[in-house]
Design a protein around this motif. Sequence first.
Motif, short mmCIF file in Angstrom:
data_model
loop_
_atom_site.label_atom_id
_atom_site.label_comp_id
_atom_site.label_asym_id
_atom_site.label_seq_id
_atom_site.Cartn_x
_atom_site.Cartn_y
_atom_site.Cartn_z
N PHE A 166 0.98 -1.00 0.04
CA PHE A 166 0.20 -0.11 0.06
C PHE A 166 0.89 1.34 -0.01
O PHE A 166 1.73 1.58 0.88
N ALA A 167 0.81 2.00 -1.05
CA ALA A 167 1.50 3.13 -1.23
C ALA A 167 1.23 4.16 -0.01
O ALA A 167 1.87 5.40 0.06
N ASP A 168 -0.16 4.17 0.18
CA ASP A 168 -0.76 5.47 0.86
C ASP A 168 -1.13 5.12 2.18
O ASP A 168 -1.88 5.87 2.91
N ARG A 169 -0.65 3.92 2.77
CA ARG A 169 -0.78 3.43 4.02
C ARG A 169 0.76 3.71 4.76
O ARG A 169 1.48 2.97 4.11
N ALA A 170 0.56 3.79 6.20
CA ALA A 170 1.91 3.78 6.86
C ALA A 170 2.01 2.21 7.46
O ALA A 170 1.37 1.54 7.48
N TYR A 171 3.29 1.96 7.53
CA TYR A 171 3.51 0.57 8.00
C TYR A 171 4.31 0.71 9.27
O TYR A 171 4.96 1.49 9.76
N THR A 172 4.29 -0.47 10.00
CA THR A 172 5.04 -0.65 11.18
C THR A 172 6.18 -1.35 10.70
O THR A 172 6.39 -1.84 9.67
N THR A 205 11.04 -1.90 -1.04
CA THR A 205 11.22 -1.35 0.33
C THR A 205 10.57 -0.18 0.56
O THR A 205 9.84 0.51 -0.35
N VAL A 206 10.24 0.19 1.91
CA VAL A 206 9.60 1.36 2.31
C VAL A 206 9.69 2.05 3.65
O VAL A 206 10.12 1.08 4.36
N VAL A 207 9.78 3.11 3.90
CA VAL A 207 10.00 3.69 5.09
C VAL A 207 8.81 3.56 6.19
O VAL A 207 7.75 4.02 5.64
N GLY A 211 10.56 5.36 10.86
CA GLY A 211 11.55 5.88 10.06
C GLY A 211 12.63 5.02 9.73
O GLY A 211 13.80 5.26 8.68
N ALA A 212 12.63 3.53 9.96
CA ALA A 212 13.31 2.37 9.37
C ALA A 212 12.86 2.22 7.92
O ALA A 212 11.49 2.16 7.76
N ARG A 213 13.81 1.78 7.19
CA ARG A 213 13.62 1.19 5.93
C ARG A 213 13.29 -0.51 5.98
O ARG A 213 14.26 -0.83 6.47
N ILE A 214 12.14 -0.79 5.63
CA ILE A 214 11.69 -2.35 5.60
C ILE A 214 11.63 -2.91 4.36
O ILE A 214 11.26 -2.05 3.35
#
Length: 252
Positions: A166-172, A205-207, A211-214
């Motif tokens: 999901f490009a428009d959702r924040a990730y844990t 990958t996504v931030v 702030g970590a890149r996962i």
Amino acid sequence: MTPIDLNADLGEGFGRWRLTDDERLLSVVTSANVACGFHAGDAATMRRVCELAAERGVTIGAQVSYRDLAGFGRRAMDVPPAELAAEVAYQIGALEVFARAAGARVAYVKPHGALYNRVVHDEEQARAVVDGVLLVDDSLPVLGLPGSRLLELAAKAGLPDVPEAFADRAYTDQGTLVPRAREGAVLTDPETVVERSVGLARSGTVVADSGARIGVRARSLCLHGDTPGAVELAGRVRRRLEAAGVRVESFA
């Protein structure tokens, strides 16, 4: 580079009420997650979206949900596994009627809302969804969050498991979606969404919100159709992906 699919939730209306601009979004996406009447959608809406998707060569998928029209399928529910499996099969079957009438078919299944989040970790509910899919077709791909119990059980059952991002959702940091109730869970800055889309497609990958890149493995990107400016944003994402050399095509 692996091709990327663009999917969107469509047909999310009921009667005179319409939430998504289905016709315009179907000119951008390659896969349509069509609401099957349990969280949104009705017979006429399902038929209309299937016809439009078939005309444009967009792949049709069944977006199955808990039976929760009032809560738009976003409220937590405890549904007995046998009942949930039957309701998943029921929803797929209903959409298949309209897909076939339009000269197409239901080519994959994706859970919606609370059910989508539940089957990330809940083995019993995830197995019920898989059982429901198997009642209809033992070759239907299942679209879901990478690393989820749903995709794990789908693969074990012989169903193609398709990871999405999901490009428009924040990730844990664990690669799950930040709950919608938390501030910042849904990203609204268009350029941020576009940049994340390209990063997910090119590098996987996504931030995360920390702030970590996962790493997020994905064959499909979900573009929500119920956010402001959704059609314009979807168009920007597709153009930027293609400009970056990413082939945009359906997975099914």
